[in-house]
Design a protein around this motif. Sequence first.
Motif, short mmCIF file in Angstrom:
data_model
loop_
_atom_site.label_atom_id
_atom_site.label_comp_id
_atom_site.label_asym_id
_atom_site.label_seq_id
_atom_site.Cartn_x
_atom_site.Cartn_y
_atom_site.Cartn_z
N ARG A 27 -35.14 27.82 88.42
CA ARG A 27 -33.82 27.32 88.01
C ARG A 27 -33.80 25.79 88.08
O ARG A 27 -33.30 25.14 87.17
CB ARG A 27 -32.75 27.92 88.91
N SER A 78 -35.36 33.58 77.08
CA SER A 78 -34.63 34.69 77.70
C SER A 78 -34.49 34.48 79.20
O SER A 78 -33.46 34.85 79.80
CB SER A 78 -35.34 36.01 77.41
N ALA A 79 -35.49 33.87 79.82
CA ALA A 79 -35.41 33.58 81.26
C ALA A 79 -34.32 32.55 81.52
O ALA A 79 -33.56 32.64 82.50
CB ALA A 79 -36.75 33.08 81.78
N HIS A 115 -31.07 34.19 81.28
CA HIS A 115 -30.88 35.05 82.46
C HIS A 115 -30.30 34.24 83.62
O HIS A 115 -29.42 34.72 84.34
CB HIS A 115 -32.21 35.67 82.86
N HIS A 116 -30.79 33.03 83.80
CA HIS A 116 -30.36 32.21 84.93
C HIS A 116 -28.99 31.57 84.71
O HIS A 116 -28.21 31.44 85.67
CB HIS A 116 -31.38 31.10 85.19
#
Length: 204
Positions: free
Chosen positions: A16, A49-50, A53-54
């Motif tokens: 992140r 996509s990650a 997601h975060h």
Amino acid sequence: MTGVKGQVQKRGVERRRAMVDAAIDLFARQGVRGTGVAAIAERAGATPSALIHHFGSKDGLVRAVLEEADRRALQRLSVPAGAEPTLDQALDWFIRDAGHTAATEGQLAALHTTLTAENLQPGSVLHTWFRDRGRALRTHLSDLFTRAVADGSVRPGLDPVVLAAETAAFLEGAHLLWLLDPEQVDLVGIHRSYFEGLAARLRP
């Protein structure tokens, strides 16, 4: 299992942070509108996509960048959580922060100002965030002036709410003038002049 879970959480925090750092760099170089999620993810070594997601969305990432800018400001000034500074301490913090902004954080300051202007209208994505941040700043300033009256640092009979709005207006305006014309506007100099004048005006 606890150790494995802790490692997974740590990696998540690190990913992140890498995404936020990548966004700060690219937003500063290309602007928010000119920077796509894919480019930020690639810079951070992640997938789009990650990133979603975060942060949920690109707007969520922008909000995280703004929150990180505030966190860094408190960290570099060594301001502890829940601190209740004296008037002199607070004014010193503002002057030192202006010096740091002028030296290394110009791009973040520009990003913050641009996004504020883009979200003035109710209903815009970050309007509530900026409105609430402004209210929180004025509340902290009002509390500061209230404490200063109580401890005798400033003369009685002053309106902390008005002083808070005045100070917040100076901070926003000073940064805007400097961003528009950094060669002519000395950000640290005008902060020092204003706050020294304010302190002199408020003394008993």
